[in-house]
Design a protein around this motif. Structure first.
Motif, short mmCIF file in Angstrom:
data_model
loop_
_atom_site.label_atom_id
_atom_site.label_comp_id
_atom_site.label_asym_id
_atom_site.label_seq_id
_atom_site.Cartn_x
_atom_site.Cartn_y
_atom_site.Cartn_z
N ILE A 83 22.40 -52.91 10.83
CA ILE A 83 20.68 -52.03 11.11
C ILE A 83 19.73 -53.38 11.33
O ILE A 83 18.84 -53.67 12.86
CB ILE A 83 20.41 -51.59 9.80
N PHE A 84 19.64 -54.99 11.12
CA PHE A 84 19.49 -55.05 12.26
C PHE A 84 19.52 -55.50 13.42
O PHE A 84 18.55 -56.25 14.39
CB PHE A 84 19.79 -57.35 11.39
N ILE A 92 12.79 -52.12 17.58
CA ILE A 92 11.60 -51.76 16.50
C ILE A 92 11.20 -53.01 15.99
O ILE A 92 11.53 -54.06 16.14
CB ILE A 92 13.04 -51.57 15.49
N PRO A 93 9.45 -52.82 16.23
CA PRO A 93 8.54 -53.84 15.84
C PRO A 93 9.39 -55.04 14.48
O PRO A 93 9.93 -53.69 13.93
CB PRO A 93 8.05 -52.91 15.79
N ARG A 94 8.81 -55.84 14.70
CA ARG A 94 9.38 -57.30 13.10
C ARG A 94 8.52 -56.51 11.89
O ARG A 94 9.56 -56.74 11.01
CB ARG A 94 9.27 -58.72 13.55
N ALA A 95 7.90 -56.26 11.93
CA ALA A 95 6.98 -55.74 11.44
C ALA A 95 7.25 -54.41 10.68
O ALA A 95 6.62 -53.91 9.33
CB ALA A 95 5.67 -55.32 11.65
N PHE A 97 9.96 -51.77 8.76
CA PHE A 97 11.46 -51.47 7.80
C PHE A 97 11.97 -50.67 7.94
O PHE A 97 11.87 -49.77 8.12
CB PHE A 97 10.11 -51.14 6.28
N VAL A 98 13.40 -51.02 8.21
CA VAL A 98 15.03 -49.95 8.42
C VAL A 98 15.26 -50.23 7.39
O VAL A 98 16.00 -51.32 6.94
CB VAL A 98 15.54 -50.04 9.69
N VAL A 99 15.74 -49.74 6.40
CA VAL A 99 15.41 -49.52 5.26
C VAL A 99 17.08 -48.69 5.03
O VAL A 99 16.88 -47.46 4.94
CB VAL A 99 14.71 -49.48 3.60
#
Length: 130
Positions: A83-84, A92-95, A97-99
């Motif tokens: 995912i990272f 995807i902006p670093r701020a 959250f992809v959970v």
């Protein structure tokens, strides 16, 4: 297979480093499908070529992003690492959250909550907003 071998038009404008990495993860996914099929086929029939094995997994209608993410997860041995990597690839902006949410006892439905509080449920709705 033109996507995997890098000759498909979808690769136009993609940086070579990303192209090679994505192709490697797609090959990893494809090989995992072949290994899975070969184990299953051993108990049923003899399969002589990779082409014969490939016909057993139906790629039509599948999401190239899902194939790529699965290949990355198999390579890294970690859904979080995949995912990272995918988040960086997709910009995807670093701020954000992809959970990852996994529940093996039920169907998994993707969802997203936007900064404005709006929630979008379902992969198709996320990929193709109206």
């Amino acid at each position: 297979l033109r996507i995997v071998d890098g000759t498909h038009g979808a690769w136009e404008g993609i940086a070579e480093a990303y192209k090679q990495t994505v192709r490697a993860f797609l090959v990893n996914f494809f090989n995992a499908c072949l290994r899975r099929e070969s184990v299953q086929e051993l108990s049923v029939d003899v399969v002589n070529t990779a082409d014969e094995l490939a016909t057993h997994f139906d790629y039509r209608g599948g999401s190239i992003g899902n194939f790529m993410l699965t290949g990355a997860r198999l390579f890294f041995g970690s859904l979080e690492a995949a995912i990272f990597w995918f988040s960086n690839l997709a910009g995807i902006p670093r701020a954000s959250f992809v959970v990852p949410v996994i529940n093996v006892n039920s169907k998994v439905t993707l969802g997203v909550k936007l900064q404005n509080g709006q929630e979008i449920i379902g992969q198709d709705n996320i990929s193709h907003p109206q």
